[in-house]
Design a protein around this motif. Sequence first.
Motif, short mmCIF file in Angstrom:
data_model
loop_
_atom_site.label_atom_id
_atom_site.label_comp_id
_atom_site.label_asym_id
_atom_site.label_seq_id
_atom_site.Cartn_x
_atom_site.Cartn_y
_atom_site.Cartn_z
N GLU A 1 0.83 -1.21 0.00
CA GLU A 1 0.00 0.00 0.00
C GLU A 1 0.86 1.26 0.00
O GLU A 1 0.53 2.26 -0.64
N TYR A 2 1.99 1.19 0.72
CA TYR A 2 2.88 2.34 0.81
C TYR A 2 4.06 2.23 -0.15
O TYR A 2 5.01 3.02 -0.07
N ASP A 3 4.00 1.25 -1.05
CA ASP A 3 5.02 1.05 -2.08
C ASP A 3 6.42 0.92 -1.46
O ASP A 3 7.39 1.55 -1.90
N LEU A 4 6.51 0.07 -0.43
CA LEU A 4 7.76 -0.13 0.27
C LEU A 4 8.41 -1.45 -0.14
O LEU A 4 7.71 -2.45 -0.30
N PRO A 5 9.72 -1.47 -0.29
CA PRO A 5 10.39 -2.76 -0.53
C PRO A 5 10.27 -3.64 0.71
O PRO A 5 10.14 -3.15 1.83
N ILE A 6 10.32 -4.95 0.49
CA ILE A 6 10.17 -5.92 1.58
C ILE A 6 11.41 -6.79 1.66
O ILE A 6 11.92 -7.28 0.64
N THR A 7 11.90 -6.98 2.86
CA THR A 7 13.00 -7.89 3.13
C THR A 7 12.55 -8.91 4.17
O THR A 7 11.98 -8.53 5.20
N VAL A 8 12.78 -10.18 3.90
CA VAL A 8 12.40 -11.24 4.84
C VAL A 8 13.63 -11.66 5.63
O VAL A 8 14.70 -11.91 5.07
N LEU A 9 13.47 -11.75 6.94
CA LEU A 9 14.57 -12.08 7.84
C LEU A 9 14.22 -13.33 8.63
O LEU A 9 13.23 -13.36 9.35
N GLY A 10 15.03 -14.39 8.43
CA GLY A 10 14.83 -15.62 9.18
C GLY A 10 15.73 -15.66 10.39
O GLY A 10 15.59 -14.86 11.31
N ALA A 11 16.70 -16.57 10.39
CA ALA A 11 17.63 -16.66 11.52
C ALA A 11 18.70 -15.58 11.45
O ALA A 11 19.44 -15.39 12.42
N GLY A 12 18.78 -14.86 10.31
CA GLY A 12 19.80 -13.82 10.19
C GLY A 12 21.18 -14.36 9.91
O GLY A 12 22.17 -13.62 9.97
N SER A 13 21.27 -15.66 9.60
CA SER A 13 22.55 -16.23 9.20
C SER A 13 22.71 -16.04 7.69
O SER A 13 21.76 -15.71 6.99
N ASN A 14 23.93 -16.22 7.22
CA ASN A 14 24.19 -16.09 5.78
C ASN A 14 23.75 -14.73 5.26
O ASN A 14 23.25 -14.59 4.15
N LEU A 15 23.92 -13.69 6.10
CA LEU A 15 23.36 -12.38 5.79
C LEU A 15 24.30 -11.29 6.28
O LEU A 15 24.79 -11.32 7.41
N LEU A 16 24.54 -10.30 5.40
CA LEU A 16 25.31 -9.11 5.77
C LEU A 16 24.47 -7.89 5.45
O LEU A 16 24.16 -7.61 4.29
N ILE A 17 24.06 -7.16 6.50
CA ILE A 17 23.21 -5.99 6.34
C ILE A 17 24.06 -4.74 6.54
O ILE A 17 24.84 -4.62 7.49
#
Length: 305
Positions: A56-72
């Motif tokens: 509705e607000y035209d926002l990108p979506i990021t899904v976060l699981g355990a947060g492993s294998n991830l560099l933010i």
Amino acid sequence: MIKTPTAQIIPGTQCVISPQVPLNGFTTLNVGGAAQWFVAPESIQDLQAAYRWAQEYDLPITVLGAGSNLLISDQGLPGLVIATKHLRRIKWDKETGQVTAGAGRALPQLAHHAARLGWSGMEWSVGIPGTVGGAVVMNAGAHGGCAADYLVSALVLEPDGCLSVVTGSDLAYGYRSSVLQGTQRLVLQATWQMEPEQDPQRVKATTQEHLNQRLSTQPYHLPSCGSVFRNPQPHTAGWLIEKVGLKGYQIGQAQVAERHANFILNRGGAKAMDVFQLIRHVQACVSERWDVLLHPEVKILGEFA
């Protein structure tokens, strides 16, 4: 005067969407900036509502699981970050020999539960610090097994908000890859084919053997994101990195692990940029020595100037 954003509750749901939530505590590397908006739905219905809110607000979506294998990035992430940590429902079907688990269920928990029941099929996943959802998306694997070998189907939230059921053949699985990567299709749960009523002691022993092997060969004493690079052929990424003398090499508080060179450790207070620059340095050194470009297995999100 600029108004500070405040938390919102989506009408008719239990979804609390909060602004500027730090993400370093949601990743195994313990680095990363804040989410512009953050939500941790407790049901599939609430997740659908959060998804519609972002659209509705035209926002990108990021899904976060355990947060492993991830560099933010230290700059954080724009849009809505959806954490699946509450989507952990699990069902064991003795008639079909199948287990259905929510996207937020940790793989090691699933493997240990299966071992206690004497169900064979998830022993390979016991040392993988990820979730069911992440395993389906990236075709996680270890010890000769992978998600593609056992996946029966997955429930997916499509970009139009509808639910669909996909099979392994629909996902065009490859080495640590699927067609879900880089899309706005969200895995909500997955069904895996198991072999029930096996010898519990044998399953437990195999599961423990795999776990012991990972604990003895990989560094778990400090925060990391797991294996950083995909393994090229014929040599592993760790071997190539070790042979260029980068074990122990450090930028800021990010360090190439001494025990296993395909791991980068946060020695305390590391910034995401430290890790990012170390990744690039390793790539450059390996490329110069071996003429091999190491491709990151870790997912890099956000801006890195």
